[in-house]
Design a protein around this motif. Structure first.
Motif, PDB file in Angstrom:
ATOM      1  N   ILE A  65      38.552 -13.774 -60.015  1.00 55.33           N
ATOM      2  CA  ILE A  65      39.295 -13.180 -58.909  1.00 55.33           C
ATOM      3  C   ILE A  65      39.494 -11.715 -59.234  1.00 55.33           C
ATOM      4  O   ILE A  65      40.291 -11.355 -60.098  1.00 55.33           O
ATOM      5  CB  ILE A  65      40.638 -13.905 -58.686  1.00 55.33           C
ATOM      6  CG1 ILE A  65      40.382 -15.375 -58.368  1.00 55.33           C
ATOM      7  CG2 ILE A  65      41.427 -13.227 -57.574  1.00 55.33           C
ATOM      8  CD1 ILE A  65      41.625 -16.227 -58.261  1.00 55.33           C
ATOM      9  N   ASN A  66      38.720 -10.893 -58.580  1.00 54.01           N
ATOM     10  CA  ASN A  66      38.782  -9.455 -58.808  1.00 54.01           C
ATOM     11  C   ASN A  66      39.988  -8.896 -58.079  1.00 54.01           C
ATOM     12  O   ASN A  66      40.014  -8.829 -56.858  1.00 54.01           O
ATOM     13  CB  ASN A  66      37.499  -8.790 -58.322  1.00 54.01           C
ATOM     14  CG  ASN A  66      37.498  -7.300 -58.596  1.00 54.01           C
ATOM     15  OD1 ASN A  66      38.452  -6.746 -59.119  1.00 54.01           O
ATOM     16  ND2 ASN A  66      36.419  -6.650 -58.243  1.00 54.01           N
ATOM     17  N   THR A  67      40.977  -8.506 -58.845  1.00 56.88           N
ATOM     18  CA  THR A  67      42.186  -7.980 -58.228  1.00 56.88           C
ATOM     19  C   THR A  67      42.107  -6.468 -58.031  1.00 56.88           C
ATOM     20  O   THR A  67      43.056  -5.869 -57.551  1.00 56.88           O
ATOM     21  CB  THR A  67      43.421  -8.320 -59.068  1.00 56.88           C
ATOM     22  OG1 THR A  67      43.250  -7.798 -60.382  1.00 56.88           O
ATOM     23  CG2 THR A  67      43.637  -9.814 -59.132  1.00 56.88           C
ATOM     24  N   LYS A  68      41.005  -5.881 -58.397  1.00 57.69           N
ATOM     25  CA  LYS A  68      40.851  -4.446 -58.198  1.00 57.69           C
ATOM     26  C   LYS A  68      39.809  -4.214 -57.104  1.00 57.69           C
ATOM     27  O   LYS A  68      38.613  -4.391 -57.314  1.00 57.69           O
ATOM     28  CB  LYS A  68      40.406  -3.756 -59.478  1.00 57.69           C
ATOM     29  CG  LYS A  68      40.263  -2.263 -59.307  1.00 57.69           C
ATOM     30  CD  LYS A  68      39.794  -1.594 -60.572  1.00 57.69           C
ATOM     31  CE  LYS A  68      39.591  -0.125 -60.300  1.00 57.69           C
ATOM     32  NZ  LYS A  68      38.850   0.525 -61.361  1.00 57.69           N
ATOM     33  N   PRO A  69      40.252  -3.833 -55.922  1.00 59.94           N
ATOM     34  CA  PRO A  69      39.272  -3.599 -54.862  1.00 59.94           C
ATOM     35  C   PRO A  69      38.427  -2.362 -55.148  1.00 59.94           C
ATOM     36  O   PRO A  69      38.899  -1.398 -55.744  1.00 59.94           O
ATOM     37  CB  PRO A  69      40.130  -3.401 -53.613  1.00 59.94           C
ATOM     38  CG  PRO A  69      41.461  -2.984 -54.114  1.00 59.94           C
ATOM     39  CD  PRO A  69      41.613  -3.582 -55.478  1.00 59.94           C
ATOM     40  N   VAL A  70      37.192  -2.438 -54.725  1.00 53.64           N
ATOM     41  CA  VAL A  70      36.265  -1.316 -54.858  1.00 53.64           C
ATOM     42  C   VAL A  70      35.818  -0.929 -53.462  1.00 53.64           C
ATOM     43  O   VAL A  70      35.355  -1.774 -52.690  1.00 53.64           O
ATOM     44  CB  VAL A  70      35.042  -1.717 -55.727  1.00 53.64           C
ATOM     45  CG1 VAL A  70      34.048  -0.584 -55.788  1.00 53.64           C
ATOM     46  CG2 VAL A  70      35.490  -2.143 -57.111  1.00 53.64           C
ATOM     47  N   ARG A  71      35.979   0.325 -53.129  1.00 53.32           N
ATOM     48  CA  ARG A  71      35.554   0.804 -51.815  1.00 53.32           C
ATOM     49  C   ARG A  71      34.052   1.015 -51.811  1.00 53.32           C
ATOM     50  O   ARG A  71      33.471   1.474 -52.779  1.00 53.32           O
ATOM     51  CB  ARG A  71      36.230   2.139 -51.514  1.00 53.32           C
ATOM     52  CG  ARG A  71      37.386   1.994 -50.584  1.00 53.32           C
ATOM     53  CD  ARG A  71      37.978   3.329 -50.222  1.00 53.32           C
ATOM     54  NE  ARG A  71      38.043   3.683 -48.844  1.00 53.32           N
ATOM     55  CZ  ARG A  71      38.453   2.934 -47.848  1.00 53.32           C
ATOM     56  NH1 ARG A  71      38.768   1.705 -48.062  1.00 53.32           N
ATOM     57  NH2 ARG A  71      38.536   3.392 -46.637  1.00 53.32           N
ATOM     58  N   LEU A  72      33.429   0.663 -50.698  1.00 50.39           N
ATOM     59  CA  LEU A  72      32.015   0.926 -50.562  1.00 50.39           C
ATOM     60  C   LEU A  72      31.722   1.319 -49.124  1.00 50.39           C
ATOM     61  O   LEU A  72      32.507   1.061 -48.219  1.00 50.39           O
ATOM     62  CB  LEU A  72      31.181  -0.300 -50.970  1.00 50.39           C
ATOM     63  CG  LEU A  72      31.210  -1.497 -50.034  1.00 50.39           C
ATOM     64  CD1 LEU A  72      29.814  -2.065 -49.946  1.00 50.39           C
ATOM     65  CD2 LEU A  72      32.171  -2.523 -50.566  1.00 50.39           C
ATOM     66  N   ASN A  73      30.615   1.936 -48.957  1.00 45.16           N
ATOM     67  CA  ASN A  73      30.196   2.382 -47.640  1.00 45.16           C
ATOM     68  C   ASN A  73      28.899   1.654 -47.299  1.00 45.16           C
ATOM     69  O   ASN A  73      27.904   1.773 -48.015  1.00 45.16           O
ATOM     70  CB  ASN A  73      29.976   3.903 -47.664  1.00 45.16           C
ATOM     71  CG  ASN A  73      29.638   4.458 -46.309  1.00 45.16           C
ATOM     72  OD1 ASN A  73      29.727   3.769 -45.305  1.00 45.16           O
ATOM     73  ND2 ASN A  73      29.235   5.715 -46.277  1.00 45.16           N
ATOM     74  N   ILE A  74      28.937   0.865 -46.235  1.00 41.95           N
ATOM     75  CA  ILE A  74      27.738   0.145 -45.809  1.00 41.95           C
ATOM     76  C   ILE A  74      27.487   0.446 -44.335  1.00 41.95           C
ATOM     77  O   ILE A  74      28.395   0.863 -43.613  1.00 41.95           O
ATOM     78  CB  ILE A  74      27.858  -1.376 -46.020  1.00 41.95           C
ATOM     79  CG1 ILE A  74      29.022  -1.959 -45.200  1.00 41.95           C
ATOM     80  CG2 ILE A  74      28.031  -1.710 -47.492  1.00 41.95           C
ATOM     81  CD1 ILE A  74      29.078  -3.465 -45.209  1.00 41.95           C
ATOM     82  N   SER A  75      26.283   0.223 -43.924  1.00 43.44           N
ATOM     83  CA  SER A  75      25.925   0.407 -42.515  1.00 43.44           C
ATOM     84  C   SER A  75      25.493  -0.938 -41.939  1.00 43.44           C
ATOM     85  O   SER A  75      24.680  -1.645 -42.538  1.00 43.44           O
ATOM     86  CB  SER A  75      24.768   1.406 -42.374  1.00 43.44           C
ATOM     87  OG  SER A  75      25.165   2.672 -42.865  1.00 43.44           O
ATOM     88  N   LEU A  76      26.082  -1.278 -40.778  1.00 40.76           N
ATOM     89  CA  LEU A  76      25.746  -2.508 -40.075  1.00 40.76           C
ATOM     90  C   LEU A  76      25.575  -2.191 -38.600  1.00 40.76           C
ATOM     91  O   LEU A  76      26.204  -1.247 -38.097  1.00 40.76           O
ATOM     92  CB  LEU A  76      26.872  -3.538 -40.224  1.00 40.76           C
ATOM     93  CG  LEU A  76      27.179  -4.055 -41.618  1.00 40.76           C
ATOM     94  CD1 LEU A  76      28.451  -4.896 -41.603  1.00 40.76           C
ATOM     95  CD2 LEU A  76      26.016  -4.882 -42.132  1.00 40.76           C
TER      96      LEU A  76
END
Length: 127
Positions: A83-94
């Protein structure tokens, strides 16, 4: 960590399950032996990005509670390290239409967009 999992089965339905120690974490499976994996997935999704994951208690704390009278208990090992309690921001295109569909589905299932995408990715990787 072993968490008590309350399990029930209504006629013509899948097995339902919830964790009294993890409020809001519910899961279901057609086969009883699939519940532990589904429970892990549900806990990972629910606590994604949270700073605190509640500790497990004993079944004895809950077994005589009226809310848990019509089912039975299992102890399920929840691997808290997954359970990753550290969110990581990412940029995706959909595609815009896909994003609208994702958001509508997530909202109708009381999930965040991130939670839904994480759960979908886990499901795809498990296949």
């Amino acid at each position: 960590m072993l968490y008590p999992l309350y399990v029930w089965k209504d006629s013509n339905s899948a097995y339902g399950a919830s964790f009294p120690d993890l409020p809001g974490v519910f899961t279901a499976a057609d086969e009883l032996n699939d519940l532990p994996a589904k429970a892990q997935e549900a806990a990972e999704t629910m606590y994604e990005g949270e700073a605190h994951i509640p500790e497990a208690s004993s079944i004895e704390k809950w077994k005589d509670t009226a809310d848990y009278a019509d089912g039975y208990w299992m102890l399920v090992n929840i691997d808290r390290s997954k359970i990753n309690t550290k969110p990581v921001r990412l940029n995706i295109s959909l595609p815009e239409s896909l994003l609208r569909d994702i958001d509508a589905f997530a909202k109708s299932h009381q999930m965040t967009r991130s939670g839904f995408l994480a759960q979908a990715a886990l499901k795809a990787m498990a296949q």
